[in-house]
Write an enzyme that holds these catalytic residues in place. Structure first.
Site, PDB file in Angstrom:
ATOM      1  N   PHE A 150      -4.136  -6.227   1.601  1.00  0.00           N
ATOM      2  CA  PHE A 150      -3.360  -7.207   1.617  1.00  0.00           C
ATOM      3  C   PHE A 150      -3.733  -8.423   2.716  1.00  0.00           C
ATOM      4  CE2 PHE A 150      -1.107  -4.870   5.093  1.00  0.00           C
ATOM      5  CZ  PHE A 150      -0.828  -5.910   5.936  1.00  0.00           C
ATOM      6  N   LYS A 174     -10.008  -3.880  -7.240  1.00  0.00           N
ATOM      7  CA  LYS A 174      -8.581  -3.492  -7.121  1.00  0.00           C
ATOM      8  C   LYS A 174      -8.040  -4.147  -5.912  1.00  0.00           C
ATOM      9  CE  LYS A 174      -5.749  -1.252  -5.614  1.00  0.00           C
ATOM     10  NZ  LYS A 174      -4.479  -1.592  -4.996  1.00  0.00           N
ATOM     11  N   GLU A 177      -1.689  -4.838  -3.996  1.00  0.00           N
ATOM     12  CA  GLU A 177      -0.827  -5.147  -5.064  1.00  0.00           C
ATOM     13  C   GLU A 177       0.293  -5.859  -4.356  1.00  0.00           C
ATOM     14  OE1 GLU A 177       0.544  -1.327  -3.051  1.00  0.00           O
ATOM     15  OE2 GLU A 177      -1.313  -2.149  -3.796  1.00  0.00           O
ATOM     16  N   SER A 227      -7.337   0.920   6.373  1.00  0.00           N
ATOM     17  CA  SER A 227      -6.928   1.625   7.335  1.00  0.00           C
ATOM     18  C   SER A 227      -7.921   2.792   7.554  1.00  0.00           C
ATOM     19  CB  SER A 227      -5.534   1.889   7.436  1.00  0.00           C
ATOM     20  OG  SER A 227      -5.468   3.005   6.176  1.00  0.00           O
ATOM     21  N   CYS A 282      -7.943  -7.065  10.940  1.00  0.00           N
ATOM     22  CA  CYS A 282      -8.803  -5.893  11.551  1.00  0.00           C
ATOM     23  C   CYS A 282      -9.543  -6.596  12.704  1.00  0.00           C
ATOM     24  CB  CYS A 282      -9.597  -5.621  10.462  1.00  0.00           C
ATOM     25  SG  CYS A 282     -10.900  -6.306   9.842  1.00  0.00           S
ATOM     26  N   GLU A 384      -3.063   1.594  15.404  1.00  0.00           N
ATOM     27  CA  GLU A 384      -3.339   0.387  14.875  1.00  0.00           C
ATOM     28  C   GLU A 384      -2.080  -0.016  14.413  1.00  0.00           C
ATOM     29  OE1 GLU A 384      -6.323  -2.087  11.858  1.00  0.00           O
ATOM     30  OE2 GLU A 384      -5.673  -0.058  11.380  1.00  0.00           O
TER      31      GLU A 384
END
Length: 499
Positions: A150, A174, A177, A227, A282, A384
């Site tokens: 995201f 993909k 969402e 992740s 990240c 994280e």
């Protein structure tokens, strides 16, 4: 009106009825702004089938044709950069200027991929044996899938699909969402650029859609960013089904500040890299390692800068940092403030007290937060966090600082701030991290280099974009050829040698 986001399959929007949907939020106000269709196995199969059907013709398309479409796509994305930035901001929450920067960094990979006629040149050796030539060629692998997070709904997909498509593959994306609209808009721009139907497809959804791609026999390669636990799952599942996999995982990026560093420059960098995009990067700096005796002075300078930051809705030109992406994520990030204090850290700046431009109402807000005297056994250090929480750890020496970085299971990015060239060179040689910055807090490589970490930050052998990306999306074929002189002939049963 509430928006409706659906799949993009075989050059057009999906016209079926979705069995399941998810909610899209406006993080600045905490309200539902739309719904997104979730793909079932049937939609995943349809997207992969479209990509598989389009592959033979696209594989055989000339390099000049591929490059011309990529150039046109680049121009269209550039023309619609502001529109894409607003779409991203409305669903992710980051400020519009930050979203526009995301699109610009994604475009750098598109521009790199425009050079595909040069990038796909193989090698040639003449007369490796008598009248025998040898050469290598790079060929596409087939249908490729990208599963993206995201936090960068435009840039991270553009780390993948421009290179994959330029190499002659077809692609099924993909996206997350949580903020799906940018991916569909990019698909529309591909179509406008002249990309043949089926070469680029988008399916939305959750784990069911992901598993459908990972297990589909016609998907030959999978790229992922997210992740570490999910990256490990992606790698293990896709590799088990014989796919080529690059799975980029999480991070706990350290910024080492040596006593000789310019502390104003280091404080600017820590605030910028720690709180940009609300820390949902990240490559965000999560831990500042202050080498004695600079910790207190550095913290004071960080406080000065944080006090001037303006937090507000992404579409407010005065905002420098927006909300977090969901309420659940905001609450999880905020929980580290209490656990950090309970485990011995000092809450130097409490982001829960940060005022929000316009009041904030029910948005998913958490301001810049600083935890000082953080140590490796604390949850706020080990996990994280992926939010605007900057930890400050103290180290007695350069060796202690490097040991702290080395002992961390992640190895994505790191930075050192110093005016000592010898120390910087030693650091870049010794540190076990994939991307290193020297007086640069977020060392994201340019598109013609490759992006990726070490240790628990990467599963698979290939980093994203750059030449590693080209190699990931192609297979090397070695050809040995002999064209006989018509006067030559005869049978020889001896073992062939390189005479």
């Amino acid at each position: 009106m509430s928006k409706h986001v659906t799949h993009w399959i075989n050059g057009k929007s999906f016209d079926g009825v979705a069995g399941r949907q998810g909610e899209i939020f406006d993080p600045a106000v905490g309200q539902v702004s739309g719904r997104v269709d979730f793909a079932s196995a049937a939609e995943v199969d349809a997207a992969v089938a479209a990509a598989k059907a389009a592959f033979p013709a696209w594989r055989d398309a000339s390099l000049s044709k591929r490059a011309s479409i990529l150039f046109r796509f680049r121009e269209l994305v550039h023309q619609h950069r502001d529109e894409l930035a607003r779409l991203i901001s409305s669903e992710h929450g980051k400020v519009v200027s930050d979203a526009a920067g995301e699109v610009a960094r994604g475009l750098e990979v598109v521009e790199f991929a425009c050079g595909i006629p040069h990038l796909l040149k193989g090698g040639f050796s003449e007369n490796v044996s008598s009248r025998v030539d040898a050469y290598s060629i790079l060929q596409p692998v087939g249908v490729c899938a990208g599963i993206t997070p995201f936090n960068f709904p435009a840039m991270v997909p553009m780390w993948m699909f421009p290179v994959a498509i330029a190499c002659g593959n077809t692609f099924v994306l993909k996206p997350s969402e949580k903020d799906p609209s940018a991916s569909v808009r990019l698909a529309e721009l591909w179509a406008e650029a002249g990309l043949p139907d089926g070469v680029f497809n988008v399916v939305h959804g959750d784990k069911a859609a992901v598993d459908g791609l990972l297990e589909h026999p016609d998907v030959k390669a999978v790229s992922f960013v997210g992740s570490t636990p999910i990256a490990r799952y992606i790698y293990e599942t896709a590799a088990r089904t014989g796919k080529r996999v690059q799975a980029l995982g999480g991070a706990k990026n350290h910024m080492v500040v040596l006593p000789d560093a310019d502390l104003d420059l280091a404080a600017d960098a820590a605030v910028s890299a720690g709180f940009g995009s609300a820390g949902e990067r990240c490559m965000a700096i999560s831990v500042v390692v202050a080498v004695d005796p600079v910790g207190d002075e550095l913290l004071a300078k960080i406080k000065e800068r944080v006090a001037k930051l303006r937090i507000g809705p992404g579409d407010n030109p005065e905002s420098e940092m927006g909300p977090l992406v969901t309420r659940a994520h905001r609450d999880k990030v905020a929980s580290y403030l209490d656990s950090g204090v309970a485990q011995g850290a000092t809450l130097a700046i409490d982001g829960r007290e940060t005022p929000v431009l316009g009041g904030g109402a029910d948005g998913f807000w958490l301001g810049p937060t600083v935890l000082d005297h953080v140590t490796p056994e604390m949850d706020c250090y080990r996990d994280e966090i992926f939010g605007p929480v900057l930890s400050i750890a103290r180290a007695g020496s350069y060796e202690d600082a490097v040991r702290l970085v080395a002992d961390n299971p992640y190895g994505n990015g790191t930075a050192i701030f110093t005016n000592d060239g010898g120390a910087a060179r030693r650091f870049q040689n010794e540190v076990e991290v994939g991307m290193v910055g020297i007086n640069v807090p977020i060392p994201v490589p340019m598109a013609y280099y490759s992006f990726g970490g070490w240790k628990a930050s990467l599963f698979g052998d290939s980093h994203a974009h750059g030449m590693e990306g080209v190699h990931f999306y192609t297979r090397t074929k070695a050809v040995t050829a002999r064209w006989l002189d018509p006067s030559h002939g005869g049978v020889n049963l001896g073992f062939p040698t390189n005479g």
